[in-house]
Enzyme design. Structure first.
Site, PDB file in Angstrom:
ATOM      1  N   ASP A  28     -27.496 -30.590  43.008  1.00 50.39           N
ATOM      2  CA  ASP A  28     -27.670 -32.021  43.504  1.00 50.39           C
ATOM      3  C   ASP A  28     -25.987 -32.795  43.215  1.00 50.39           C
ATOM      4  OD1 ASP A  28     -28.118 -34.421  44.826  1.00 50.39           O
ATOM      5  OD2 ASP A  28     -30.017 -33.297  44.697  1.00 50.39           O
ATOM      6  N   HIS A  62     -28.150 -39.759  45.651  1.00 47.96           N
ATOM      7  CA  HIS A  62     -29.094 -38.510  46.462  1.00 47.96           C
ATOM      8  C   HIS A  62     -29.186 -37.833  44.314  1.00 47.96           C
ATOM      9  CE1 HIS A  62     -30.738 -34.996  47.549  1.00 47.96           C
ATOM     10  NE2 HIS A  62     -30.664 -35.299  48.512  1.00 47.96           N
ATOM     11  N   SER A 226     -35.413 -33.652  50.808  1.00 48.91           N
ATOM     12  CA  SER A 226     -35.211 -33.707  49.528  1.00 48.91           C
ATOM     13  C   SER A 226     -35.728 -33.646  48.188  1.00 48.91           C
ATOM     14  CB  SER A 226     -33.543 -33.982  49.789  1.00 48.91           C
ATOM     15  OG  SER A 226     -32.308 -33.360  50.068  1.00 48.91           O
TER      16      SER A 226
END
Length: 831
Positions: A28, A62, A226
Site C-alpha cells: 500500500d 490510505h 480498499s
C-alpha cells in the site's frame, strides 16, 4: 464501523489477536509508524521503490489506514484484527506531486509481491489494482501471483470502485481472494465493481465508514473496497493462526477456501443479473469459516455440492504466461461512481440481503456452507450456479451517492501505470451514516477507460480533506528491514538500453557528441550528420573515446522494451587495459599494414577504424560490455557481433532513479563476473551442427532450427522474470549456462536412450521438444549455500505415449554469480 465487528459470533472473539508465527504483508502507501495505534506492533518495512516517509498525502492516509485495520494494538485508538501477527509493510503507492493519486506499473506491484513472498508472508493484502478488459494481469504480475499460489501464499485484493460490470487485476485472478464492500446493513455498495470472475473468487465485507488511523496521530472514517479488503485479510490470518494453534502446518490457501466456502449468499436469480453479480460469492461469515478450519478436514462438507472443488492456487494447470500488448490495459476509474436509474421495488425479492444479525455466540449447529466454486475459464452460467443452502431475506441496497469530481487525465506512459487504491471521501466520525434505501439495479455498461494507466488504490474518491477526529503526533518512518543484513542478489536476462533521465542531461550529450561525416558515394556527396543521442552507433562511438561519460548515462536492463533495472558498474575494478593507449597513429598504421590480414589489405577506412579501436582509453569491463551491447543488439542475426541477450548479475541497492519517461526503477550494482552477451543465432547453429551427426535424428535442418528456436523462446519468453528470487536466479543461470552445456541439451533432444527410439529406420525420429522448466530448492546443499534444482523436461511432440526425458542441474545461487554444483543428471520420464 469497527473492523473487528466481522468477528462477531466467533467464539472467543476477544482473544483472537493472531500470533507472531503468521506474517501479513500490506502492499500500500507509506505508513506512519509513529501513530499511537502501532505502539508495540511487530512491523517491518521492506525496501521498495517508494523510499519516502509517510506524510500528509492521500497515499500515506490510505496506507496508514489499511495497516491500522490489521495491526492496530488493543487498547489503542484503533484495534486491528491481527495485532499480534508480524506485519510486513511494503510501500508501492507513492505520493503524487500534485497531491492526487499516483499510479504505479503492474511491474512494480509484481516486485513487491515477490519481496513479500521472499520475506515469508503468509497473507498479502493489496487494496488496489488496475482495470483490465479481461481481468488478466500483465505477464510479470501474473507470474508473481502464480508463484504465490505455488508457495501457498494467499493474496487478498480489492475489486475496485468504479460501480460497473468490470474486472480489475489482480483481484480477478482466480488464485486471488477478491473483496467488495458493503454498508452497515450488508448491502453491496453501489461503487463496487462486479463481474463473472468475482462470483467464484470474491466475497463481500463491511467497507463503509470504517474507522482507522490517519497520519499524524489522527483518526478517519473511510469507505471503499480498499477498507473491506483488510477485514478479509485479517480473518484469513486468524484462520492460519488457528491452524498453528491446533498443531497443524499453516495453510493460507486453505484459509482462503474456507472463507469462500463459508460465505453467505442468499438466493438470487437469474444469477447473471447485475443485482446478483453484485453479491460476488457472498458475505464474509467468519464464524462459519472458523468452524470449517477447526474441523481440520475437507473445507467442503460431503454432500453439500456434487460438483468438483478446485482450490485457490491448487494443482490445476496454470494459464500460460503471455506478453501483454502495450497500451491495452484499461485502468479502473477512481471517480466513476454510477448513479443507477430508479425503478419500483418490485423485483428486488431476489436481490441480495445481508446475513442476519449474528448472536454473541456461534450457533450450536452452524448452517452448511457452500462449496468453493471451481475456478472458471469462462463466466459461470446460471445453470452452473448451485442453489444456496439457506434462503435469506432480500437486502436493502444503498442509495447511489453523487459522483465525485473527475481526476485530471495525464498522458499514459510506458510502462503502463497501475492506479492507486480507491476510497471514498472520508466521513467525519461525528457525522451520521447515510440511511440505506431500496433501489432496483439495472445493468450498467462499464465506464470508458480513463487515460491514466496503472495500479492505484481502490478508493472511489481520493480527493478532499480527511474527516474525523485529528490528533497530535509526528510522522515517522521505520527503517528498512529485510532478511537482516543479507544483500538482495540479482541474476536477470534481458537487453541493454540507455536513458538520459532529464532534458538537460540529454542536451549535454548532444552538445558534446561530434558531428558525423558520411563519406561520399557515387550518387551522393559527403554528408554532415548532426549528433543523434538516440542512435546506438553514435552513442557507442562517443563513449568509446570518452569512457568517463559512461556513468553519466543511465544504463537499463530491458524486458519487452520495458526497463526493469538501472545498471551501475561495480566499484572501479576490472579496468580494461588489454591494449595500450595509442599515441603515434602514423606508426601504428604502418604496423597494422605490415601485419594486417588479407581481408584488411590497404583499405584506408578499415585501417583508421582499427587504429581508433586500439586507441580507446581503458574503461570498466561492465561499462564496456554495456557500451558494446547497444550496437550488437541492432545488428542482423547473421552478424557474428550480434547480441540477442545479456545476463546481468549484481546486487539490488536501496536506491532508485526516475527515467526520462517518469518511470522509477531500482538500481542494481552490476558485477563483472557473469556479465555475458550472446548470439542466439550462433547457438542455434552450433546445436544444429551437433545434431547432424546423430543418425536417429531427422536431417531436416529447418525442423531442427524450429525445434531449437522453440526451446530458446520458452526459456527467454515464457519463463522471463525479474531474477530476484533464488529459483528465478537459478532458472536464468540455466538459460545462460545452456550455451556452455549445449551437449546436454543435444542429448536430451536426441533422447537416444528412451526405449523405442531409433528402432524404425524407415521413419527417423524427430528431436524432442522442451516441455517445462521448473526450479525448486535442492534437498542436498552444502552449509551456508542456497541450492536450487532446475529440471528441464523434454517430450516427443509426435508421440505423447513415449517416455519423457529430463535433465537436472543443481546450482548454488548464494553469490552474485551462480555456480554449478554437480554434472547434469539425465532421467527417463519426469522428475
Amino acid at each position: 464501523m469497527d473492523v473487528r465487528s466481522v468477528l462477531r459470533a466467533v467464539p472467543g472473539e476477544a482473544g483472537l489477536l493472531g500470533t507472531p508465527a503468521v506474517r501479513v504483508a500490506v502492499l500500500d502507501g507509506p505508513v506512519d509508524f509513529a501513530h499511537p495505534c502501532f505502539a508495540g506492533a511487530d512491523l517491518a518495512r521492506l525496501p521498495t521503490l517508494v523510499a519516502d516517509a509517510a506524510g500528509a498525502g492521500l497515499m500515506s492516509l490510505h496506507g496508514t489506514h489499511v495497516a491500522s485495520l490489521l495491526f492496530g494494538q488493543p487498547g489503542s485508538p484503533v484495534a486491528g484484527l491481527v495485532p499480534r501477527c508480524q506485519g510486513l509493510v511494503v510501500p508501492v503507492f507513492r505520493e503524487s506531486p500534485d497531491g492526487g493519486v499516483a499510479r504505479v506499473p503492474q511491474l512494480d506491484l509484481a516486485r513487491a509481491v515477490e519481496q513479500a513472498v521472499e520475506a515469508g508472508a503468509h497473507v498479502i493484502n493489496i487494496s488496489g489494482g488496475e482495470r483490465s478488459a479481461d481481468g488478466r494481469a500483465e505477464a510479470m504480475l501474473e507470474r508473481a501471483l502464480r508463484r504465490c499460489a505455488e508457495n501457498g501464499v494467499l493474496v487478498v485484493a480489492a475489486v475496485g470502485n468504479d460501480g460497473c460490470d468490470c474486472l480489475q487485476a489482480p483481484a480477478a485472478t482466480p488464485s486471488v481472494l477478491a473483496v467488495g464492500a458493503t454498508d452497515a446493513t450488508g448491502a453491496p455498495l453501489d461503487i463496487n465493481n462486479w463481474g463473472p470472475a468475482y462470483r467464484s473468487n470474491g466475497v463481500l465485507a463491511p467497507g463503509r465508514g470504517i474507522e482507522g488511523a490517519a497520519p499524524g496521530g489522527g483518526l478517519a472514517s473511510l469507505t471503499g473496497s480498499s477498507f473491506a479488503t483488510p477485514a478479509v485479510t485479517g480473518v484469513a490470518a486468524l484462520l492460519v493462526a488457528q491452524q498453528i494453534a491446533e498443531g497443524r502446518e499453516p495453510d493460507p490457501l486453505a484459509a482462503g477456501r474456507a472463507i469462500l466456502a463459508s460465505a453467505s449468499r442468499p438466493p438470487c436469480a437469474p444469477d447473471d443479473a447485475p443485482r446478483c453479480r453484485r453479491l460476488l460469492g457472498g458475505h464474509l461469515t467468519a464464524a462459519r469459516a472458523f468452524d470449517l478450519i477447526r474441523e481440520g478436514g475437507s473445507v467442503v462438507p460431503d454432500g453439500v455440492r456434487g460438483e468438483p472443488v478446485i482450490t485457490i492456487g491448487g494443482p490445476s494447470s496454470p494459464p500460460p504466461t503471455h506478453a501483454e500488448p502495450k497500451g491495452r490495459a484499461i485502468v479502473m476509474d477512481t471517480n466513476a461512481v454510477h448513479a443507477h436509474t430508479g425503478e419500483s421495488a418490485e423485483g428486488l425479492s431476489a436481490a441480495a440481503a445481508p446475513p442476519p444479525a449474528a448472536p454473541d455466540t456461534a450457533p450450536a449447529t452452524p448452517p452448511q456452507a457452500p462449496a468453493l466454486p471451481p475456478l472458471p475459464q469462462t463466466a459461470p452460467t446460471a445453470a452452473q450456479t448451485p442453489a444456496p443452502t439457506q434462503p435469506v431475506a432480500p437486502p436493502q441496497v444503498q442509495a447511489p451517492s453523487p459522483a465525485p469530481p473527475s481526476w485530471p487525465a495525464t498522458a499514459a506512459q510506458a510502462p503502463q501505470q497501475v492506479a492507486p487504491p480507491a476510497f471514498q471521501q472520508p466521513v467525519p466520525q461525528a457525522g451520521v451514516q447515510p440511511t440505506a434505501q431500496a433501489d432496483s439495479l439495472t445493468a450498467q455498461p462499464a465506464p470508458p477507460a480513463p487515460a491514466e494507466q496503472g495500479v492505484r488504490p481502490s478508493c472511489p474518491d481520493c480527493g478532499g480533506t480527511c474527516g474525523g477526529r485529528s490528533g497530535g503526533g509526528t510522522t515517522a518512518n521505520m527503517g528498512a528491514v529485510a532478511n537482516g543484513e543479507a544483500r538482495q542478489l540479482i541474476f536477470a536476462i534481458g537487453t541493454i538500453g540507455f536513458d538520459y533521465r532529464t532534458e538537460a542531461r540529454r542536451d549535454s550529450f548532444r552538445q558534446q557528441m561530434p558531428v558525423e561525416f558520411r563519406p561520399a558515394t557515387g550518387e551522393t556527396p559527403e554528408q554532415e550528420v548532426q549528433p543523434n543521442v538516440y542512435d546506438p552507433r553514435q552513442v557507442h562511438a562517443y563513449l568509446a573515446k570518452n569512457p568517463w561519460a559512461c556513468d553519466k548515462l543511465t544504463w537499463t536492463l530491458n524486458m519487452d522494451a520495458t526497463p526493469i533495472y538501472a545498471l551501475e558498474a561495480e566499484s572501479p575494478v576490472g579496468m580494461d587495459w588489454t591494449r595500450p593507449i595509442i599515441t603515434d597513429r602514423a606508426a601504428t598504421a604502418d604496423a597494422v599494414r605490415v601485419n594486417a590480414t588479407a581481408a584488411v589489405n590497404d583499405n584506408t577506412a578499415q585501417l583508421a577504424e582499427i587504429v581508433d579501436t586500439l586507441s580507446y582509453p581503458p574503461v570498466s569491463t561492465v561499462y564496456r560490455t554495456l557500451r558494446d551491447a547497444i550496437v550488437g543488439q541492432i545488428l542482423k542475426q547473421e552478424d557474428p557481433a550480434y547480441v540477442s541477450r545479456v545476463s546481468v548479475p549484481g546486487v539490488l541497492t536501496d536506491r532508485t532513479v526516475r527515467l526520462f519517461s517518469g518511470q522509477v526503477v531500482p538500481v542494481v550494482e552490476v558485477k563483472s563476473r557473469g556479465l555475458y552477451t550472446w548470439n542466439e543465432h550462433a547457438f542455434v547453429r552450433s546445436v544444429v551442427d551437433a545434431l547432424r551427426h546423430m543418425d536417429s535424428i531427422d536431417q531436416a535442418e529447418a525442423h531442427l532450427v524450429m525445434t531449437i528456436r522453440n526451446f530458446l523462446d520458452k526459456i527467454y519468453w515464457q519463463y522471463r522474470n525479474l531474477g530476484q528470487s533464488s529459483a528465478d536466479r537459478a532458472m536464468n543461470f540455466a538459460g545462460t549456462n545452456a550455451f556452455e552445456v549445449g551437449k546436454e541439451i543435444v542429448a536430451a533432444m536426441a533422447a537416444q536412450d528412451v526405449p523405442g527410439r531409433g528402432t524404425n529406420k524407415s521413419e527417423p525420429d524427430r528431436p524432442y521438444a522442451l516441455d517445462s522448466i521448473r526450479a525448486t530448492k535442492s534437498p542436498f546443499c552444502r552449509p551456508g549455500s542456497d541450492c536450487q534444482d532446475v529440471v528441464m523436461t523434454f517430450f516427443d511432440p509426435e508421440n505423447d505415449r513415449r517416455a519423457k526425458r529430463s535433465i537436472l542441474f543443481t546450482y548454488d545461487v548464494s553469490d552474485e554469480l551462480p555456480v554449478s554444483l554437480a554434472p547434469p543428471h539425465h532421467f527417463i520420464g519426469g522428475f
